[in-house]
Design a protein around this motif. Structure first.
Motif, short mmCIF file in Angstrom:
data_model
loop_
_atom_site.label_atom_id
_atom_site.label_comp_id
_atom_site.label_asym_id
_atom_site.label_seq_id
_atom_site.Cartn_x
_atom_site.Cartn_y
_atom_site.Cartn_z
N ASN A 23 0.78 -1.23 0.00
CA ASN A 23 0.00 0.00 0.00
C ASN A 23 0.82 1.28 0.00
O ASN A 23 0.24 2.36 -0.15
CB ASN A 23 -0.95 -0.01 1.21
CG ASN A 23 -2.11 -0.95 1.00
OD1 ASN A 23 -3.11 -0.63 0.39
ND2 ASN A 23 -1.95 -2.18 1.48
N GLN A 24 2.14 1.20 0.17
CA GLN A 24 2.94 2.42 0.12
C GLN A 24 2.90 3.04 -1.29
O GLN A 24 3.05 4.25 -1.45
CB GLN A 24 4.37 2.13 0.52
CG GLN A 24 5.11 1.16 -0.38
CD GLN A 24 6.50 0.82 0.15
OE1 GLN A 24 7.05 1.55 0.96
NE2 GLN A 24 7.07 -0.29 -0.29
N VAL A 26 0.35 3.59 -3.04
CA VAL A 26 -0.80 4.49 -3.18
C VAL A 26 -0.40 5.94 -2.91
O VAL A 26 -0.83 6.86 -3.60
CB VAL A 26 -1.93 4.06 -2.22
CG1 VAL A 26 -3.09 5.05 -2.28
CG2 VAL A 26 -2.40 2.66 -2.58
N SER A 27 0.45 6.17 -1.90
CA SER A 27 0.84 7.53 -1.55
C SER A 27 1.83 8.13 -2.53
O SER A 27 2.10 9.33 -2.48
CB SER A 27 1.44 7.55 -0.14
OG SER A 27 2.57 6.70 -0.07
N PRO A 153 0.85 3.53 3.39
CA PRO A 153 0.63 4.83 2.75
C PRO A 153 1.16 6.01 3.56
O PRO A 153 1.68 6.98 2.99
CB PRO A 153 -0.90 4.90 2.61
CG PRO A 153 -1.35 3.50 2.66
CD PRO A 153 -0.39 2.79 3.58
#
Length: 415
Positions: A23-24, A26-27, A153
């Motif tokens: 999910n990192q 996404v940012s 994120p």
């Protein structure tokens, strides 16, 4: 070399680190758009290819871990997550490495959620944990999974905004954190040996399929609302509630924080609501989601942003209750040789709920938001009805197999 005193924690931490790695990305989407000129279609495709790796891994990874053991699959998944971060460092050379990395990240996430969730459950009971209470494994796995989805994120966004080398450093940090975790995972015990699996199959033959029947009739109808509730809380509500004007972005940020925060904070309560006699945890969770959807409908009709945020809190709470409740039902009913497979099926159905905002946006071209929410209310009511009708059917025949105190009616004081 001694083993960790609480072996369940490193196993659960694998869920955090793999979720972090997935999910990192996404940012960093805004950075890729601004500095590489990636189109919206290209970025959306990168999100989509993640699902292409996730779903097969969920469906096959749990089944494979039922045959070969949890430890091997989890270690491979964490290693694959690290490899995904290495691949995505190659964004400096173009979009292709990001596609490869996202596919690997999705596969790693599916394998970990199916295998490591089962591993945490088994390490949270005798002989590896003599102090935990019934349901601890499900709550631990759910909490640390949510922690990874949140930390990834946040950490990636902070590093991309304030640290040097934004295309490399977030992924490098993830890799460095995974290295010691792999060393610790290698020291953990395997909970599902071949002899254990064969013995479980033999013991389960007289009641073959009971766990799967309960899954189909009780867990499956509620599972899509795990993420459908969450995504409605932070994605649909800011889009359909009228009267926001220029404050829609700030409102959306608040909706995300409230929905995800309530989802995490409510999870300890889910175990206390649960009972072995019926599907009370799932009934409660689905009922809370139904109330949340009704509140969204009222927020639209009354043009009330404040009521919309109340709905976000309610939907987030319902999502958290359903996540833990679904895992509790599976871990109680499934035989060891099918626990991984049923866990994978549960997460696959739960992830189907992520389609809710897309479906709402598609239907909104022809149908008003209030009518769409009314339809969601009816669907959720139907799910609640199906869970209620089958709540006492196909209950586990040997609850003492899971924990002799599972039928206790006294409230538990330990987590």
């Amino acid at each position: 070399m001694s083993r960790p005193a609480r072996p369940w924690f490193p196993a659960a931490l694998s869920l955090t680190m793999v979720g972090w790695g997935a999910n990192q990305f996404v940012s960093l989407l805004v950075y890729y758009r601004q500095h590489h000129g990636f189109s919206e279609v290209l970025v959306t495709s990168m999100l989509g290819i993640y699902v292409a790796g996730l779903v097969p891994a969920l469906l096959l990874g749990g089944r494979y871990s039922d045959r070969t053991g949890r430890k091997r699959v989890t270690i491979f998944a964490v290693s694959l997550s690290m490899a995904a971060s290495v691949a995505m460092m190659g964004a400096v050379f173009g979009a292709a490495p990001l596609f490869v990395g996202r596919l690997m990240a999705g596969t790693a996430t599916g394998l970990t959620m199916a295998a490591a969730t089962s591993w945490v459950k088994e390490l949270s009971q005798a002989p590896w944990d003599l102090k935990s209470v019934p349901g601890s494994g499900a709550r631990r796995a759910s909490l640390l999974t949510a922690a990874g989805f949140w930390l990834g994120p946040v950490a990636g966004g902070l590093l991309a905004a304030w640290a040097p080398a934004p295309e490399v450093l977030p992924y490098a940090v993830h890799i460095l954190l995974c290295v010691p975790l792999l060393v610790i995972l290698a020291r953990l015990p395997e909970t599902l040996t071949r002899q254990h699996s064969q013995a479980s199959r033999s013991a389960g033959e007289p009641h073959h399929g009971e766990g799967r029947r309960r899954f189909r009739l009780v867990v499956a109808p509620a599972a899509p609302w795990v993420f459908a509730a969450g995504t409605t809380g932070f994605a649909v509500i800011p889009a359909v509630v009228p009267g926001l004007g220029d404050g829609r972005l700030a409102y959306a940020t608040a909706a995300v924080a409230i929905t995800l925060g309530c989802s995490v904070l409510i999870q300890p309560l889910a175990r206390r609501v649960d009972t072995v006699r019926n599907a009370r945890s799932l009934l409660t969770g689905t009922g809370v989601v139904l109330i949340g959807l009704c509140l969204v409908l009222l927020a639209i009709l009354l043009a009330s942003p404040a009521l919309g945020l109340v709905a976000s809190a309610t939907l987030g709470s319902g999502s958290g209750l359903l996540m833990v409740g679904g895992l509790l039902e599976i871990q109680r009913a499934a035989e060891p040789h099918e626990l991984g497979a049923l866990t994978g099926y549960f997460y696959t159905l739960a992830y189907a709920g992520f389609l809710a905002p897309t479906i709402v946006a598609f239907l909104a071209q022809w149908i008003g938001g209030a009518w769409i929410l009314a339809g969601m209310v009816l669907l959720c009511a139907a799910s609640l009805g199906m869970v209620a009708i089958n709540s006492r059917k196909h209950l586990p025949h040997a609850l003492e197999r899971v924990d002799p105190s599972a039928a206790s009616t006294k409230p538990h004081t330990r987590a």
